[in-house]
Design a protein around this motif. Sequence first.
Motif, PDB file in Angstrom:
ATOM      1  N   ASP A  83       0.808  -1.216   0.000  1.00 27.48           N
ATOM      2  CA  ASP A  83       0.000   0.000   0.000  1.00 27.48           C
ATOM      3  C   ASP A  83       0.844   1.271   0.000  1.00 27.48           C
ATOM      4  O   ASP A  83       0.316   2.360  -0.249  1.00 27.48           O
ATOM      5  CB  ASP A  83      -0.936   0.004   1.215  1.00 27.48           C
ATOM      6  CG  ASP A  83      -0.174  -0.120   2.529  1.00 27.48           C
ATOM      7  OD1 ASP A  83       0.498  -1.155   2.730  1.00 27.48           O
ATOM      8  OD2 ASP A  83      -0.235   0.817   3.339  1.00 27.48           O
ATOM      9  N   ARG A  84       2.151   1.152   0.226  1.00 25.41           N
ATOM     10  CA  ARG A  84       3.025   2.329   0.277  1.00 25.41           C
ATOM     11  C   ARG A  84       3.812   2.528  -1.021  1.00 25.41           C
ATOM     12  O   ARG A  84       4.635   3.434  -1.109  1.00 25.41           O
ATOM     13  CB  ARG A  84       3.981   2.205   1.463  1.00 25.41           C
ATOM     14  CG  ARG A  84       3.222   2.029   2.770  1.00 25.41           C
ATOM     15  CD  ARG A  84       4.101   2.056   3.995  1.00 25.41           C
ATOM     16  NE  ARG A  84       3.291   1.793   5.181  1.00 25.41           N
ATOM     17  CZ  ARG A  84       3.648   2.129   6.423  1.00 25.41           C
ATOM     18  NH1 ARG A  84       4.796   2.742   6.639  1.00 25.41           N
ATOM     19  NH2 ARG A  84       2.853   1.860   7.440  1.00 25.41           N
ATOM     20  N   ILE A  85       3.534   1.705  -2.005  1.00 22.85           N
ATOM     21  CA  ILE A  85       4.245   1.804  -3.285  1.00 22.85           C
ATOM     22  C   ILE A  85       3.697   2.973  -4.105  1.00 22.85           C
ATOM     23  O   ILE A  85       2.485   3.203  -4.153  1.00 22.85           O
ATOM     24  CB  ILE A  85       4.096   0.482  -4.071  1.00 22.85           C
ATOM     25  CG1 ILE A  85       4.827  -0.661  -3.346  1.00 22.85           C
ATOM     26  CG2 ILE A  85       4.608   0.630  -5.500  1.00 22.85           C
ATOM     27  CD1 ILE A  85       6.323  -0.515  -3.270  1.00 22.85           C
ATOM     28  N   ASN A  86       4.591   3.679  -4.766  1.00 20.61           N
ATOM     29  CA  ASN A  86       4.217   4.735  -5.717  1.00 20.61           C
ATOM     30  C   ASN A  86       4.065   4.062  -7.084  1.00 20.61           C
ATOM     31  O   ASN A  86       5.016   3.966  -7.857  1.00 20.61           O
ATOM     32  CB  ASN A  86       5.290   5.819  -5.746  1.00 20.61           C
ATOM     33  CG  ASN A  86       4.964   6.968  -6.693  1.00 20.61           C
ATOM     34  OD1 ASN A  86       4.141   6.825  -7.595  1.00 20.61           O
ATOM     35  ND2 ASN A  86       5.617   8.106  -6.502  1.00 20.61           N
ATOM     36  N   TYR A  87       2.860   3.590  -7.373  1.00 22.09           N
ATOM     37  CA  TYR A  87       2.637   2.818  -8.596  1.00 22.09           C
ATOM     38  C   TYR A  87       2.825   3.636  -9.867  1.00 22.09           C
ATOM     39  O   TYR A  87       3.389   3.124 -10.846  1.00 22.09           O
ATOM     40  CB  TYR A  87       1.259   2.156  -8.561  1.00 22.09           C
ATOM     41  CG  TYR A  87       1.189   1.003  -7.580  1.00 22.09           C
ATOM     42  CD1 TYR A  87       1.676  -0.254  -7.917  1.00 22.09           C
ATOM     43  CD2 TYR A  87       0.662   1.193  -6.301  1.00 22.09           C
ATOM     44  CE1 TYR A  87       1.615  -1.306  -7.007  1.00 22.09           C
ATOM     45  CE2 TYR A  87       0.612   0.151  -5.388  1.00 22.09           C
ATOM     46  CZ  TYR A  87       1.093  -1.094  -5.741  1.00 22.09           C
ATOM     47  OH  TYR A  87       1.054  -2.126  -4.836  1.00 22.09           O
ATOM     48  N   PRO A  88       2.379   4.895  -9.932  1.00 21.58           N
ATOM     49  CA  PRO A  88       2.634   5.666 -11.167  1.00 21.58           C
ATOM     50  C   PRO A  88       4.124   5.784 -11.489  1.00 21.58           C
ATOM     51  O   PRO A  88       4.520   5.671 -12.659  1.00 21.58           O
ATOM     52  CB  PRO A  88       2.000   7.026 -10.861  1.00 21.58           C
ATOM     53  CG  PRO A  88       0.897   6.705  -9.891  1.00 21.58           C
ATOM     54  CD  PRO A  88       1.463   5.620  -9.023  1.00 21.58           C
ATOM     55  N   LYS A  89       4.959   5.993 -10.478  1.00 18.18           N
ATOM     56  CA  LYS A  89       6.396   6.092 -10.735  1.00 18.18           C
ATOM     57  C   LYS A  89       6.957   4.739 -11.149  1.00 18.18           C
ATOM     58  O   LYS A  89       7.755   4.652 -12.099  1.00 18.18           O
ATOM     59  CB  LYS A  89       7.140   6.621  -9.507  1.00 18.18           C
ATOM     60  CG  LYS A  89       8.649   6.724  -9.735  1.00 18.18           C
ATOM     61  CD  LYS A  89       9.334   7.623  -8.716  1.00 18.18           C
ATOM     62  CE  LYS A  89       9.354   7.052  -7.335  1.00 18.18           C
ATOM     63  NZ  LYS A  89      10.149   7.903  -6.404  1.00 18.18           N
TER      64      LYS A  89
END
Length: 314
Positions: A289-295
Amino acid sequence: MKFLHTTLLCWALCGTTLATGMAAPAEASPKPRKEYRRGLEAITRRNAEASLRFLASDEMGGRLAGSVEGRIAGQYIRSELEQMGYSQQITEQPFTGRKGEALRNILVKIPGRDTTRQVIVGAHYDHEGRRDGRVFPGADDNASGVTVLLELARAASATRTQPEHTLILAFWDGEERGLQGSRHYVSRLGADTARIDCYINFDMVGRNTDEARPRLFRYFYTSAKPELKTWYAESVKAGGLTEVEADFRPCDRTIGGSDNTPFARAGIPIAWYHTDGHPDYNTPNDTPDRINYPKLLDIARSSWYLIWRMAYVE
């Protein structure tokens, strides 16, 4: 990924320059072909998030190298690759860990029209397992890198064309125990090291080291191959990328705690996408849940352009 050791040693040997996500492309960049576009469109958040959440779930127990969960992680990777159509191109490279563990690298070899040149792209799939009864899920370290590599496998499959040069996708085991998988692979290359144009590495590519600059990531590359920097700039324009800002780290030598190290020490040019450290590094709080998926997705798209340039048209 041994972050502090890696960062201190690498940065001591590397220069630093910054580029925003909208860096201007070089004039010589080729017009992207439809095959490149098909690959780009195959990289999706839906698949990426599903992979990352599975690999970093509590049920996967931190994917300790040699554990039951580590073997399940390897089987999951293989199953995903088979569904993409790679069944006949997958091989496993078994080896014994330093404590007698049965470990395995999982490799996909996509032969090029010219098999005398290779591009290798890799990420490690093991993590730290459990400590004191708590799971260390390793969402960033390194379910994020495995997720990017799986998306790149989808991209290569989506091109529906044979590359000009052989492309190898490598999922390493035993990285957290001393880069064992990548060291094992490189140690058996022998004279074949001369065939490898580049090794691209993904290790911790899902978080923000500075929340005020969420697009920032470190881009390590062999300074003797400056086109790697040029191609990154081209990748931003070609892919319309808006979620990445490169902090360039050109290196004459790369020393540190990730799988680029054995390749660099063998004289093979490298590029390493790395989003740097954060307070949850190597803790039970490194969760999906803490991942920056767009990046993460734009890192995958950027690297797809590098692969396209080196393996498909360069």
